[in-house]
Design a protein around this motif. Structure first.
Motif, PDB file in Angstrom:
ATOM      1  N   TYR B 262      -5.753  75.184 -44.804  1.00 56.00           N
ATOM      2  CA  TYR B 262      -5.143  73.911 -45.155  1.00 56.00           C
ATOM      3  C   TYR B 262      -3.632  74.056 -45.314  1.00 56.00           C
ATOM      4  CZ  TYR B 262      -3.601  69.890 -47.741  1.00 56.00           C
ATOM      5  OH  TYR B 262      -2.898  68.785 -48.137  1.00 56.00           O
ATOM      6  N   GLU B 265      -1.689  74.342 -42.076  1.00 51.64           N
ATOM      7  CA  GLU B 265      -1.622  73.040 -41.436  1.00 51.64           C
ATOM      8  C   GLU B 265      -0.574  72.158 -42.138  1.00 51.64           C
ATOM      9  OE1 GLU B 265      -5.662  70.996 -40.302  1.00 51.64           O
ATOM     10  OE2 GLU B 265      -4.915  70.171 -42.176  1.00 51.64           O
ATOM     11  N   LEU B 266      -0.557  72.261 -43.461  1.00 47.41           N
ATOM     12  CA  LEU B 266       0.372  71.451 -44.244  1.00 47.41           C
ATOM     13  C   LEU B 266       1.821  71.878 -43.978  1.00 47.41           C
ATOM     14  CD1 LEU B 266       0.679  69.266 -46.372  1.00 47.41           C
ATOM     15  CD2 LEU B 266       0.305  71.000 -48.132  1.00 47.41           C
ATOM     16  N   VAL B 269       3.027  70.232 -40.902  1.00 52.15           N
ATOM     17  CA  VAL B 269       3.321  68.810 -41.105  1.00 52.15           C
ATOM     18  C   VAL B 269       4.656  68.643 -41.830  1.00 52.15           C
ATOM     19  CG1 VAL B 269       2.564  66.709 -42.285  1.00 52.15           C
ATOM     20  CG2 VAL B 269       0.890  68.158 -41.105  1.00 52.15           C
ATOM     21  N   LEU B 270       4.874  69.450 -42.855  1.00 59.76           N
ATOM     22  CA  LEU B 270       6.088  69.291 -43.660  1.00 59.76           C
ATOM     23  C   LEU B 270       7.332  69.742 -42.885  1.00 59.76           C
ATOM     24  CD1 LEU B 270       4.723  70.474 -47.133  1.00 59.76           C
ATOM     25  CD2 LEU B 270       5.014  68.130 -46.311  1.00 59.76           C
TER      26      LEU B 270
END
Lengths: 733, 282
Positions: B262, B265-266, B269-270
């Motif tokens: 997770y 993946e985060l 995105v950030l």
């Protein structure tokens, strides 16, 4: 003069907002000593010895006590209907004897001149522990050969509770659709902002002990403390000061409630104990942790036919004062407001090596509403029906009242006395603007809308007494055995008395704080105070006005509790890339019969809804594989802040009630009961196809991302539409 | 929640504070805003023999410019950074400060305290790493300068010697056209990040990346630079293609211990969100 139905300001507010309220931490007695509990650092171990020498040798230390130094008694069950045969096999001792059964179990007490010395010395108490394998969670506790929490409870299965209505097999056989889901509620806790605390003082001349810091159920606690310590009830006085939140957990009788007065008696000086947050999160009752396997059978037109539920409810390591209530209440709340032909429920109370489970606002009801309402949305998706329409088609109609589910020859039927469920539900939809929200959802990716409906048990008896006395200065004093936990009950009772007496509110004083001042009382829980104590106050005030004199007493008996209807609608937005859910709006509707103080009621509904939204999105008490708790502060146990909460809109439904003189029903828990279900359904609807997998709370960013990833690996999620929640395991017939 | 016993001193000067530190030995701790140390004391997770309270020492909360470098005293509060009118790449420092805890925490907590505490999920260490910060450390033995990249040794562990104090944080001037952004995701407002990204870039008129820095928090034992992501961006430019390549590289090179799938993946995105914001403002 109408006083009932007005937004009278809360009597306690003036002190609270000026910082003048006196909490138990503010109570100091001359010469008081301070207590620190030594708690088990492991989940399961044989306790061979408690080495107190080093601690006793510390400067300022007055005493160190372990199990042999205190009475060998068990804390009994307060609620007779939750004291099932066999539950007494798992009651908790005052201090662990021979075996420790959860991290946080009190094993010894250190008393010292100041709280620093007590905490320093507590570190020096040596626990000789022989670690044993732990039944770390529900699955571990029910596996073959699992370590036993109590030797007398085979398979850790404390109780198997059942309810059955109608011909379930026939209903399933004739169904068009059967949807089956396994749903998991996490371990959560009430976490009032003020942790527990007690100050006890013994008067050698009178032989009486006074305890400050009581809440919720003072009179039962007084009688039980007396019984466990071998005293007469009159020798124990419990005093309630300002209480910073209760929500079910605070005010129940815990080991500390008996130990602190015992220490005051034994040491001959006042004793003070203040629980810290880390202790509170392992020592006070936990709640909620349950796994349900729910199967719903529906007809082609959306008619709900029958359900089967098999629940396993984590009871923790001991049965506490509320007995098996958390496993019992789902039985009465799984059917909800719908006209099922048949159902079969089996609920198991399972012991684990974790903190004992008790009640938290809406116990058993919140769990039942979540599992039922969540699966109903899957049913709606399978049938291509709007979720609100599915509920609309199945709500029990006003003309069917009183409605009862027959539960067989050995159990009383489940009876819904009065109410208009469809009207309450339509009111929610109209005030929320349901159709507009669905249109907005279709146009905006990531937006989710969810609804939930439930019935809630409240106004639990058996009775309350009240006295109203006329004072020489023209004021009136009302006495009733309720507990003020911040909900404003003292204002509500004053309004009832003022209206019945025909005098201004300012001339009423409500006294409930002191067991010396108030003769009896069952206390404040189960949304009962306005109903049961409120009616007792009304009868006493009426009597005083009619008969004259200085004083009137009345007793109001509530034979059957009420069920009242509630519903909620929640709007969320989901950031599909990160999995973060934002609660955007929440609307809660509840039927209280008649609102004595609408402002206070709205506060109750909104506060409970806030807790319910957090239950859906934030709060969880995780444990590791050795049953070590991982949340020991409010940095880890995620209570909501204002930043996480949306606008909460309250809809007060006043469907007339004839069952009691005031025409009221309870409202203290309603905001909670439907909130996790409505929020979860909203999240599911925002996730589109991935939403069918919403089966576990809280819906944290990693969990939401995992659902999206499972449904569409590597691809951006599809925008969701209304009712777009086709079931994965739904079997069409 | 009562701390174990400790000796407490409130010196009148930095020299006196350093003397106290040197005398007290390895179990002494400096106390400034107390927003991490005091809870650790209350939970008995920290057991210092001495607390040397420098919170009110004068002259250590300076915010100034020296030859184009931003010079910050160790007692500069998070709220001061949050409200400072920092432009260009330094804007990410103000954005990072705004994510720290809640306002009462930001009013008390200090930049020196955040660096010395070295929580891998903390915002300022990652922000300062991205901005090539240099820390000035002093003891009675003398002063030394250490790049932020060499300061963090592990979770809650730094290169700071027992008798040393952080006395200054220096940020060299980034290229004039640089822009910065800080992105974070936390479960609640004020929570420690699940992941956070400090990014800065300078782009020329043709969209070529002249200079870039990307640093990550909460996805490693220390705040991490993401050199692969920086290289990807420098190579492919600040278009969607370059941003995607940088995001993928950052996700690959971070080292999350918990919820690794997770958090990777985060991070991607950030990084994307931070770089898109920089592109919009460039």
């Amino acid at each position: 003069m109408r006083i009932i139905g007005t937004d009278a300001p809360r009597a306690a507010d003036r002190e609270l907002v000026r910082g003048a309220a006196r909490y138990v931490a503010d109570v100091d007695r001359p010469g008081q000593a301070h207590v620190r509990a030594v708690r088990s650092p492991v989940a399961h171990a044989r306790l061979h010895a408690v080495g107190a020498g080093a601690a006793r040798a510390q400067p300022g230390v007055l005493a160190v006590l372990a199990a042999p130094d205190v009475p060998d008694v068990r804390i009994p069950i307060r609620l007779p209907f939750a004291a099932l045969p066999g539950a007494e096999r798992a009651l908790q001792p005052l201090l662990a004897r021979e075996v420790v059964r959860y991290v946080g179990e009190p094993v010894a007490l250190v008393v010292a001149e100041d709280p620093y010395a007590a905490e320093d010395a507590a570190e020096l108490v040596e626990l000789e522990l022989e670690p044993l394998a732990a039944a770390a969670d529900l699955a571990g506790a029910t596996a073959a050969g699992a370590p036993l929490v109590h030797a007398g409870v085979a398979g850790n299965l404390l109780a198997r509770l059942e309810a059955r209505h109608g011909d379930v097999e026939a209903a399933f056989a004739g169904a068009h659709l059967v949807v089956r889901r396994r749903l998991t509620l996490p371990r959560q806790t009430a976490a009032p902002l003020e942790p527990r605390g007690l100050v006890a003082e013994h008067d050698r001349r009178s032989g009486r002990v006074t305890v400050w810091g009581a809440a919720k159920v003072k009179h039962w606690n007084r009688a039980t403390i007396a019984a466990l310590l071998g005293l007469e009830p009159e020798q124990v006085r419990l005093v309630e000061v300002a209480v910073g939140g209760g929500f079910g957990a605070r005010g129940e009788l815990y080991p500390e409630d008996v130990l602190v007065p015992l220490l005051a008696i034994e040491l001959g000086r006042p004793v003070k104990w203040l629980e810290d947050r880390a202790e509170h999160l392992v020592a006070a009752n936990h709640a909620r942790e349950q796994v349900h396997e729910l199967e719903i059978a529906a007809a082609r037109d959306g008619g709900l036919l029958a359900f089967r539920d098999r629940a396993r409810c984590d009871q923790g390591a001991y049965v506490r004062t509320q007995g098996v209530l958390p496993a019992l209440l789902p039985l009465y709340h799984l059917p909800g407001p719908y006209a099922w032909e048949a159902f079969a429920i089996e609920s198991q109370a399972v012991l684990t090596h974790r903190t004992p489970v008790g009640t938290y606002r809406g116990p058993g009801m919140t769990e039942a509403a979540f599992v039922r309402e969540r699966v109903l949305d899957v049913v709606a998706g399978e049938l291509g029906l709007d979720p609100a329409e599915l509920r609309r088609r199945n709500l029990i109609r006003a003309e069917q009242m009183p409605f009862s589910f027959d539960l067989g020859p050995e159990a009383p039927p489940l009876v819904y006395g009065e109410g208009d469920f469809p009207a309450g539900f339509e009111r929610l939809l109209a005030e929320a603007g349901y159709e507009e929200l669905r249109a907005e959802q279709a146009a905006r990716a990531g937006l989710g809308v969810g609804v939930a409906a439930a019935v809630e048990l409240g106004g639990v008896g058996p009775f309350e007494e009240a006295t109203v006395s006329a004072e020489p200065d023209g004021t009136f004093v009302v006495r009733a055995g309720v507990g003020s936990l911040g909900q404003g009950v003292e204002t509500v009772l004053a309004q009832i008395a003022a209206e019945e007496l025909g005098v201004p509110l300012e001339r009423i004083a409500v006294r409930h704080h002191d067991t010396d001042d108030v003769a009896s009382g069952f206390g404040s829980f189960a949304s009962r105070s306005t109903v049961v104590a409120g009616n007792a106050v009304a009868l006493a005030a009426r009597k005083l006005r009619e008969q004259g004199g200085r004083r009137a007493h009345a007793r109001y008996e509530q034979e059957h509790p009420f069920f009242s209807f509630g519903a909620a609608l929640s709007v969320v937005s989901v950031d599909a890339a990160t999995g973060l859910v934002r609660a955007e709006r929440h609307v809660v509707a509840h039927d209280v019969g008649r609102a004595v103080n609408p402002a206070l009621l709205r506060g109750q509904l909104a506060g409970a809804a806030a807790q319910g939204i957090a239950a859906a999105l934030l709060e969880e008490l995780p444990y590791d594989e050795n049953a070590q708790p991982l949340a020991l502060s409010l940095a880890d146990y995620r209570l909501p802040t204002a930043a996480e909460l949306p606008e909460i809109q309250t809809v007060v439904v006043e469907h007339p009630v004839t069952g009691n003189p005031l025409g009221v029903k309870g409202g203290g828990e309603a905001g909670m009961v439907t909130a996790p279900a409505a929020v979860a359904n909203a999240v599911a609807s925002a996730l589109g196809a991935a939403g069918a997998g919403v089966d576990r709370l809280p819906l944290t960013p990693p969990r939401v991302r995992a659902l999206l990833r499972a449904a569409a690996p590597g691809r951006p999620p599809e925008p969701a539409g209304p009712g777009a929640a086709p079931g994965i395991s739904g079997a069409r017939r | 929640v009562k701390p174990p016993p400790f000796a407490y001193a409130r010196p009148e000067s930095l020299e006196e504070a350093l003397t106290l530190l040197a005398e007290a030995g390895s179990e002494a701790k400096l106390l400034a805003g107390g927003q991490s140390l005091v809870p650790a004391l209350a939970y008995r997770l920290a057991r210092p023999s001495h607390l040397v309270d420098i919170d009110r020492l004068p002259g250590l909360d300076r915010v100034g410019l020296e030859d184009g470098a931003l010079v910050l005293g160790p007692l500069v509060r998070h709220a001061t950074l949050e409200r400072a009118r920092l432009g260009g790449a330094w804007a990410l420092l103000a954005e990072a400060a705004a994510h720290i805890g809640h306002l009462p925490i930001r009013l008390r907590g200090t930049i020196g305290g955040s660096l010395a505490h070295a929580d891998p999920a903390a915002e300022l260490p990652a922000a300062l790493l991205a901005l090539d910060a240099e820390l000035v450390l002093r003891s009675l033995r003398g002063a030394r300068r250490l790049p932020a990249a060499e300061f963090f040794a592990g979770p809650f562990t730094t290169a700071l010697a027992a008798d040393e104090a952080i006395v200054e944080v220096r940020l060299p001037p980034p290229p004039g056209v640089a822009r910065g952004a800080f992105e974070e995701l936390a479960p609640r407002a004020g929570d420690f990040a699940l992941a956070a990204v400090a990014a800065a870039a300078a782009v020329d008129g043709a969209g070529r990346v002249l200079w870039t820095r990307i640093a990550l928090a909460a996805v490693g034992a220390t705040p991490l630079r993401a050199p692969g992501a920086e290289a990807a961006l420098a190579g492919a430019g600040l278009g969607e293609e370059g941003i995607a390549a940088a995001a993928a590289a950052a996700a690959a090179e971070c080292e999350p211990a918990l919820e690794a799938g997770y958090r990777r993946e985060l991070v991607a995105v950030l990084v994307e969100r931070a770089l898109r914001r920089i592109r919009r403002e460039a």
